[in-house]
Design a protein around this motif. Structure first.
Motif, PDB file in Angstrom:
ATOM      1  N   GLU A 291      22.800  66.537 112.016  1.00 11.31           N
ATOM      2  CA  GLU A 291      22.932  65.128 111.675  1.00 11.31           C
ATOM      3  C   GLU A 291      23.841  64.386 112.156  1.00 11.31           C
ATOM      4  OE1 GLU A 291      22.219  62.095 107.450  1.00 11.31           O
ATOM      5  OE2 GLU A 291      21.862  64.047 107.631  1.00 11.31           O
ATOM      6  N   ILE A 292      24.955  64.645 112.183  1.00  8.51           N
ATOM      7  CA  ILE A 292      26.090  64.155 113.014  1.00  8.51           C
ATOM      8  C   ILE A 292      25.784  64.084 114.280  1.00  8.51           C
ATOM      9  CG2 ILE A 292      29.006  64.414 113.881  1.00  8.51           C
ATOM     10  CD1 ILE A 292      29.541  66.246 111.286  1.00  8.51           C
ATOM     11  N   TYR A 293      25.565  65.282 115.610  1.00  7.53           N
ATOM     12  CA  TYR A 293      24.637  64.794 116.872  1.00  7.53           C
ATOM     13  C   TYR A 293      23.745  63.634 116.860  1.00  7.53           C
ATOM     14  CZ  TYR A 293      26.600  69.829 118.123  1.00  7.53           C
ATOM     15  OH  TYR A 293      27.103  70.797 117.386  1.00  7.53           O
ATOM     16  N   ARG A 294      22.958  63.625 115.991  1.00  9.63           N
ATOM     17  CA  ARG A 294      22.253  62.758 116.285  1.00  9.63           C
ATOM     18  C   ARG A 294      22.641  61.344 115.943  1.00  9.63           C
ATOM     19  NH1 ARG A 294      17.519  66.598 113.575  1.00  9.63           N
ATOM     20  NH2 ARG A 294      18.548  65.625 110.943  1.00  9.63           N
ATOM     21  N   ILE A 295      23.352  61.222 115.089  1.00  9.88           N
ATOM     22  CA  ILE A 295      24.002  59.764 114.552  1.00  9.88           C
ATOM     23  C   ILE A 295      25.402  59.663 116.634  1.00  9.88           C
ATOM     24  CG2 ILE A 295      26.082  58.921 113.850  1.00  9.88           C
ATOM     25  CD1 ILE A 295      25.095  59.840 110.846  1.00  9.88           C
ATOM     26  N   ALA A 296      25.751  60.452 116.876  1.00 10.44           N
ATOM     27  CA  ALA A 296      26.955  60.210 117.235  1.00 10.44           C
ATOM     28  C   ALA A 296      26.297  60.051 119.493  1.00 10.44           C
ATOM     29  CB  ALA A 296      26.872  61.777 117.725  1.00 10.44           C
ATOM     30  N   VAL A 297      24.957  60.829 119.490  1.00 14.06           N
ATOM     31  CA  VAL A 297      23.533  60.305 120.642  1.00 14.06           C
ATOM     32  C   VAL A 297      23.264  58.938 120.766  1.00 14.06           C
ATOM     33  CG1 VAL A 297      21.695  61.223 121.510  1.00 14.06           C
ATOM     34  CG2 VAL A 297      23.502  62.474 120.730  1.00 14.06           C
ATOM     35  N   ASP A 298      22.781  58.981 119.475  1.00 13.79           N
ATOM     36  CA  ASP A 298      22.518  57.709 119.028  1.00 13.79           C
ATOM     37  C   ASP A 298      23.201  56.322 119.450  1.00 13.79           C
ATOM     38  OD1 ASP A 298      20.024  55.624 118.109  1.00 13.79           O
ATOM     39  OD2 ASP A 298      21.431  55.029 116.335  1.00 13.79           O
ATOM     40  N   LYS A 299      24.451  56.387 118.957  1.00 18.54           N
ATOM     41  CA  LYS A 299      25.937  55.163 119.206  1.00 18.54           C
ATOM     42  C   LYS A 299      26.217  55.513 120.519  1.00 18.54           C
ATOM     43  CE  LYS A 299      29.561  54.541 116.059  1.00 18.54           C
ATOM     44  NZ  LYS A 299      28.775  53.143 115.434  1.00 18.54           N
ATOM     45  N   TRP A 300      25.740  56.612 121.096  1.00 16.50           N
ATOM     46  CA  TRP A 300      26.546  56.454 122.549  1.00 16.50           C
ATOM     47  C   TRP A 300      25.044  55.605 124.258  1.00 16.50           C
ATOM     48  CZ3 TRP A 300      30.421  56.421 125.884  1.00 16.50           C
ATOM     49  CH2 TRP A 300      29.499  56.505 127.117  1.00 16.50           C
ATOM     50  N   VAL A 301      23.852  56.810 123.274  1.00 12.73           N
ATOM     51  CA  VAL A 301      22.916  55.607 124.471  1.00 12.73           C
ATOM     52  C   VAL A 301      22.312  54.806 124.061  1.00 12.73           C
ATOM     53  CG1 VAL A 301      20.536  57.267 125.139  1.00 12.73           C
ATOM     54  CG2 VAL A 301      22.189  58.140 124.524  1.00 12.73           C
ATOM     55  N   ASN A 302      22.932  53.650 123.097  1.00 10.73           N
ATOM     56  CA  ASN A 302      21.842  53.005 122.477  1.00 10.73           C
ATOM     57  C   ASN A 302      22.905  51.565 122.293  1.00 10.73           C
ATOM     58  OD1 ASN A 302      19.240  53.911 122.620  1.00 10.73           O
ATOM     59  ND2 ASN A 302      19.708  54.912 120.620  1.00 10.73           N
TER      60      ASN A 302
END
Length: 411
Positions: A291-302
């Motif tokens: 779940e942390i990974y998803r938050i981190a990727v969303d924040k970085w990519v978007n």
């Protein structure tokens, strides 16, 4: 000069530096390394080079496809080549036997070059920060003395000494002064520069201190390196042909590519002619981390922003310390360059999250190896953890090759 130029690789690790020099036409006389897993990797790579030179490369591929085991692979190589990988810690007690092994391997041949860098933990800024004494008592600070003993014994025309930028400031620069004095007393002139792997075509921002030395009578100077302009991206060019997998998935041995090769993979030799690779295998993560990974990727990519651990929902925070290491979860840059791969990747993958949110995992062994520009047929022994550690400690192959080509011109 018709003969190949011979080199000895000290503190050789998994052989990234060595591989670059072999590509540039140098011949390894010996690799000296204390870690058994790294030595096993070097032996397997020695088998690769021997079989390739003798038009028997299919026998190496049989190993990668699990048709033969490691002992059967090594048995196909002359014993003296396997023994040239010396699995010993360099110390006053071991030096005589190491010298004897190398002397037997050399015969009447000359050593043209010594390469390698002592373990960097003692010089690294992070290592000094963790140690109450700033690593001043660490015996690894003095391994350079053994390096100098190899210069005095084999008298190569040149040497290449690699380490982390922290060596410049370790003990207020005194270790570097000691190294320079010892090398000059041994009859060599030398100079240093901080070089970045990205300027050699590696898709990684990785700075290293490269000390290059030469016999004083040769009257040389530090070479000029032409910086390569990067036009490639990690996700689009470096990872694009690897099968999409999720956390805990992948294959240790043979893995088919999901796409054709591309300009970057071809021009760098990462893809080098075979239709499969190995070690495209990811860690299994718990639901909290995913779940942390998803938050981190969303924040970085978007949003183009890095995750601050302290700003996560309270239910996801499992570490008491929210003041320091707040960037402990970091996504690999999907465009431009990856951040530096370090040995800590063997402990967990939180600092190397794959930028594709649909795969939702940390990077695989093969992806880490590609960030370090290792070719896809390079196999790391003997477990996922040890493979990650070896890759994190390595010199990127393309960087090593670029340095080696200049050294060859100079010699």
């Amino acid at each position: 000069m018709n003969r190949k130029l011979n080199f000895i690789d000290l503190f050789a690790g998994a052989g990234g530096l060595s591989e670059g020099f072999i590509r540039a036409g140098f011949n390894p006389i010996a690799h000296v390394e204390m870690n058994k897993d790294a030595c096993d990797t070097l032996k397997t790579r020695t088998a690769y080079h021997f079989l390739k030179e003798n038009n028997r490369i299919k026998e190496y591929y049989d190993y990668l496809k699990d048709k033969i085991n490691r002992d059967e692979l090594w048995a196909k190589v002359p014993t003296h080549l396997i023994k040239s990988v010396i699995n010993k810690e360099i110390s006053p007690e071991t030096l005589p036997s190491i010298f004897e092994t190398i002397d037997n391997e050399l015969g009447k041949e000359k050593v043209d070059l010594v390469i390698g860098g002592p373990p960097c933990q003692a010089y690294s800024i992070a290592g000094r920060a963790r140690d109450p004494k700033g690593m001043t008592d660490d015996p690894r600070n003095h391994l350079y003395k053994y390096y100098v003993e190899f210069l005095e014994r084999y008298k190569p025309n040149m040497f290449v000494f690699e380490n982390v930028p922290g060596i410049l400031s370790a003990n207020n620069g005194q270790y570097l002064e000691l190294i320079f004095k010892a090398v000059k007393d041994a009859g060599y002139d030398l100079d240093k520069k901080v070089l970045n792997a990205k300027n050699f075509g590696v898709l990684q921002d990785r700075k290293r201190v490269i000390i290059i030395g030469w016999k004083q009578e040769l009257n040389l100077k530090y070479p000029d390196f032409q910086d390569k302009v990067n036009q490639y991206e990690v996700l689009k060019d470096l990872f694009s042909d690897l099968p999409k997998i999720k956390s805990g998935q992948g294959e240790w041995k043979s893995t088919k590519y999901s796409k054709k090769t591309n300009n970057y993979l071809e021009s760098t030799g990462i893809r080098n002619g075979i239709d499969f690779t190995t070690q495209h295998i990811s860690r299994k993560n718990n639901e909290n981390d995913l779940e942390i990974y998803r938050i981190a990727v969303d924040k970085w990519v978007n949003e183009g922003k890095r995750l601050n651990y302290a700003e996560l929902p309270e239910r996801l925070i499992k570490h008491n310390n929210t003041k320091s290491f707040t960037n402990r979860f970091q996504v690999v840059n999907h465009k431009d360059l990856a951040h530096t791969v370090v040995a800590h990747i063997c402990a967990d993958g939180h600092y190397y999250i794959h930028p594709d949110i649909n795969q939702n995992r940390s990077i695989t062994v093969r992806e880490a190896a590609r960030i370090q520009s290792f070719p896809d047929d390079y196999f790391f022994e003997s477990s996922r953890t040890t493979a990650f550690k070896q890759i994190g400690n390595a010199v990127p192959v393309l960087m090593a090759e670029g340095i080696a080509k200049k050294i060859k011109e100079m010699i």
